[in-house]
Design a protein around this motif. Structure first.
Motif, PDB file in Angstrom:
ATOM      1  N   THR A 169      42.722  43.236 -72.182  1.00  0.00           N
ATOM      2  CA  THR A 169      42.455  44.447 -72.975  1.00  0.00           C
ATOM      3  C   THR A 169      43.612  44.717 -73.930  1.00  0.00           C
TER       4      THR A 169
ATOM      5  N   TYR B  41      48.358  44.893 -73.947  1.00  0.00           N
ATOM      6  CA  TYR B  41      49.559  44.597 -73.153  1.00  0.00           C
ATOM      7  C   TYR B  41      49.853  45.783 -72.235  1.00  0.00           C
ATOM      8  N   GLY B  42      50.170  45.485 -70.960  1.00  0.00           N
ATOM      9  CA  GLY B  42      50.501  46.524 -70.001  1.00  0.00           C
ATOM     10  C   GLY B  42      52.000  46.544 -69.743  1.00  0.00           C
TER      11      GLY B  42
ATOM     12  N   ARG C  98      56.432  59.291 -71.463  1.00  0.00           N
ATOM     13  CA  ARG C  98      55.085  59.744 -71.119  1.00  0.00           C
ATOM     14  C   ARG C  98      55.144  60.981 -70.235  1.00  0.00           C
TER      15      ARG C  98
ATOM     16  N   ASN D  21      50.347  62.097 -65.992  1.00  0.00           N
ATOM     17  CA  ASN D  21      49.324  61.111 -66.311  1.00  0.00           C
ATOM     18  C   ASN D  21      49.343  59.966 -65.295  1.00  0.00           C
TER      19      ASN D  21
ATOM     20  N   THR E  72      43.284  60.013 -55.197  1.00  0.00           N
ATOM     21  CA  THR E  72      42.489  58.861 -55.626  1.00  0.00           C
ATOM     22  C   THR E  72      43.405  57.876 -56.342  1.00  0.00           C
TER      23      THR E  72
ATOM     24  N   ALA F 293      43.339  54.515 -59.285  1.00  0.00           N
ATOM     25  CA  ALA F 293      42.640  53.666 -60.255  1.00  0.00           C
ATOM     26  C   ALA F 293      43.100  52.225 -60.054  1.00  0.00           C
TER      27      ALA F 293
ATOM     28  N   ALA G 155      50.494  49.587 -64.398  1.00  0.00           N
ATOM     29  CA  ALA G 155      50.723  49.222 -65.798  1.00  0.00           C
ATOM     30  C   ALA G 155      49.890  50.058 -66.753  1.00  0.00           C
ATOM     31  N   PRO G 156      50.516  51.015 -67.407  1.00  0.00           N
ATOM     32  CA  PRO G 156      49.859  51.661 -68.536  1.00  0.00           C
ATOM     33  C   PRO G 156      50.004  50.759 -69.757  1.00  0.00           C
ATOM     34  N   SER G 157      49.362  51.094 -70.841  1.00  0.00           N
ATOM     35  CA  SER G 157      49.545  50.315 -72.058  1.00  0.00           C
ATOM     36  C   SER G 157      51.021  50.381 -72.474  1.00  0.00           C
TER      37      SER G 157
ATOM     38  N   SER H  35      40.524  49.216 -70.654  1.00  0.00           N
ATOM     39  CA  SER H  35      39.406  49.091 -69.729  1.00  0.00           C
ATOM     40  C   SER H  35      38.559  50.359 -69.687  1.00  0.00           C
TER      41      SER H  35
ATOM     42  N   ILE I  60      36.910  53.145 -67.502  1.00  0.00           N
ATOM     43  CA  ILE I  60      37.275  53.718 -66.195  1.00  0.00           C
ATOM     44  C   ILE I  60      36.057  54.422 -65.602  1.00  0.00           C
TER      45      ILE I  60
ATOM     46  N   PRO J 107      42.512  62.550 -66.076  1.00  0.00           N
ATOM     47  CA  PRO J 107      43.695  63.397 -66.187  1.00  0.00           C
ATOM     48  C   PRO J 107      44.679  62.759 -67.150  1.00  0.00           C
ATOM     49  N   GLY J 108      45.252  63.546 -67.991  1.00  0.00           N
ATOM     50  CA  GLY J 108      46.252  63.008 -68.895  1.00  0.00           C
ATOM     51  C   GLY J 108      45.675  62.370 -70.142  1.00  0.00           C
TER      52      GLY J 108
END
Ligand code: TXA
Ligand code: MG
Length: 311
Positions: free
Chosen positions: A31, A33-34, A54, A58, A114, A116, A138-140, A178, A180, A219-220
Motif C-alpha cells: 500500500t 511505506y510503513g 503524530r 491515534n 481492540t 487493528a 507501522a503507520p504510514s 489498506s 479498515i 479514531p484519529g
C-alpha cells in the motif's frame, strides 16, 4: 543519518535486527511505506509518535507475518477467518477485540480494547516480519498530516535523520492505504482503502455498513489527514490560471492519475502525483474521480487533502 538499505537479504536482516533492538525502520508494503517499530516495546512506539509528530490518540495498525501471529493478539472469529482467507496477505486491516495478556504496548492501541491487524502482501515486508518474528506497529512513514509515502525518497523527505533506516524497494504497487474493517459487532467499513467495498461484500455475501461520507470514524482520522501544503480544489473541469491540474481519464492536466480511466492505476499514482504537484507550490485542481471500486479510497484521501488545515 538514516541508512538507506537495499531490500536484499543483508538489508532485510539488518532491518529485522534494528527492529528487534527497538529502532525505527521504514519499510515498503504493497500500500504505502510503513514506519515500523516493535509493537510490544513502548519506547520504540513512543518514538514513532515523536518522529511523525503524530497526536498520540491515534491508534496504529499492527503488521503480522501470518494468521497465526495475529491470533496471538486478538480474539479471532469466523468472519475474520473468511476475510483473511480471501484478502490476506493484502490491503485489508481487521479490527478485533484484544486478547488478555496480549503484550502489545498500550501506545499502539491508544488505550482501546481492540487492535487493528494486517498481513501485508509485500515480499520485503513479509521477509522482515518473519525474520524479526515480532509484531510490527507501522503507520504510514510520513510526518503527521502530510501526504503518505509511496517511495523511499518520500520517506526520507520527511523523516531523514529521525529514523534508523529505510528499506528501499521502489514504488508501492497499490498506492493507497489498506481498507479498515471493524469486526467488533457487524462488519463496518472504518476506512476505504486498497480493497474495494464491493469485493468485501462479494466475499461476505451481504452489504457492509459504511460511514456517512462526512463523519470521521476510525479514531484519529483527522479530516485534514494526507494534506499537501498547497490548497486542493476537487471536481474541477479544468485548472484556473494560478493552479496546477491533476487529471483523470479524458480530463487531462499537468499530471494524469490514469489516462485510460483505470482506478487501480490512479490509486497507485495518487500520492506520488500529489507530492510532485505540491512541489510547484501552486494550488492543485483535481478532476472528478468516480466513486466506485478504489475510487472510494481515492476520493476519501482527496477530500482529506482538500479539508481546511487545523494544525
Ligand atoms: O496500508 C496501511 O494500512 C498502512 C501500511 C503502512 O500498512 N498503514 C497505515 O497506518 O495506514 P496508519 O497508522 O496511517 O493508519 C491507521 C489507521 C488510523 O486511522 C487509525 O484510526 C486506525 O487505523 N485504527 C488503528 N487501530 C484501530 C482500532 N483499534 N480501531 C479503529 N481504528 C483503528
Ligand atoms: Mg497515515
Amino acid at each position: 543519518m538514516t541508512d538507506r538499505l537495499t531490500s536484499d537479504t543483508f538489508g532485510i536482516d539488518r532491518a529485522a535486527t534494528l527492529l528487534r533492538e527497538g529502532a525505527l525502520v521504514a519499510m515498503p508494503t504493497e500500500t504505502v511505506y510503513g514506519l515500523g517499530a516493535d509493537a510490544r516495546n513502548s519506547d520504540a512506539v513512543a518514538n514513532i509518535y515523536a518522529a511523525k509528530g503524530r497526536p498520540s490518540f491515534n491508534p496504529l495498525i499492527v503488521h503480522v507475518s501470518d494468521i497465526e501471529m495475529a491470533r496471538r493478539f486478538v480474539v479471532w472469529s469466523d468472519t475474520a477467518q473468511t476475510l483473511a482467507d480471501a484478502f490476506w496477505p493484502g490491503a485489508l486491516t481487521l479490527v478485533l477485540p484484544l486478547k488478555p495478556d496480549h503484550g502489545i504496548s498500550s501506545l499502539v492501541t491508544a488505550g482501546l480494547t481492540t487492535l487493528a491487524v494486517r498481513m501485508p502482501d509485500h515480499p520485503v515486508a513479509l521477509a522482515v516480519l518473519s525474520r524479526a518474528g515480532i509484531p510490527i506497529a507501522a503507520p504510514s512513514a510520513n510526518l503527521s498530516g502530510r501526504i503518505s509515502p509511496t517511495t523511499a525518497n518520500h520517506v526520507l523527505n520527511g523523516l531523514d535523520g529521525k529514523i534508523a533506516a529505510v528499506l528501499d524497494n521502489g514504488p508501492c504497487p497499490v498506492g493507497v492505504e489498506s481498507t479498515i474493517v471493524g469486526l467488533i459487532e457487524t462488519p463496518t467499513l472504518l476506512r476505504p482503502g486498497g480493497v474495494a467495498q464491493e469485493d468485501l461484500e462479494t466475499v461476505l455475501k451481504h452489504p457492509v455498513e459504511a460511514p456517512e461520507p462526512d463523519t470521521i470514524t476510525a479514531p484519529g482520522q483527522l479530516a485534514s489527514h494526507y494534506a499537501p501544503t498547497a490548497q486542493v480544489r476537487l471536481n474541477a473541469a479544468q485548472a484556473e490560471d494560478h493552479e496546477v491540474m491533476l487529471g483523470f481519464g479524458e480530463i487531462g492536466g499537468d499530471l494524469n492519475l490514469s489516462e485510460t480511466g483505470d482506478l487501480i492505476e490512479a490509486a497507485s499514482n495518487l500520492f506520488d502525483h500529489l507530492h510532485k504537484l505540491d512541489e510547484t507550490q501552486k494550488p492543485i485542481a483535481v478532476a472528478p474521480i468516480p466513486n466506485t471500486g478504489l475510487g472510494q479510497a481515492i476520493n476519501d484521501r482527496l477530500k482529506r487533502a482538500a479539508a481546511p488545515k487545523n494544525g
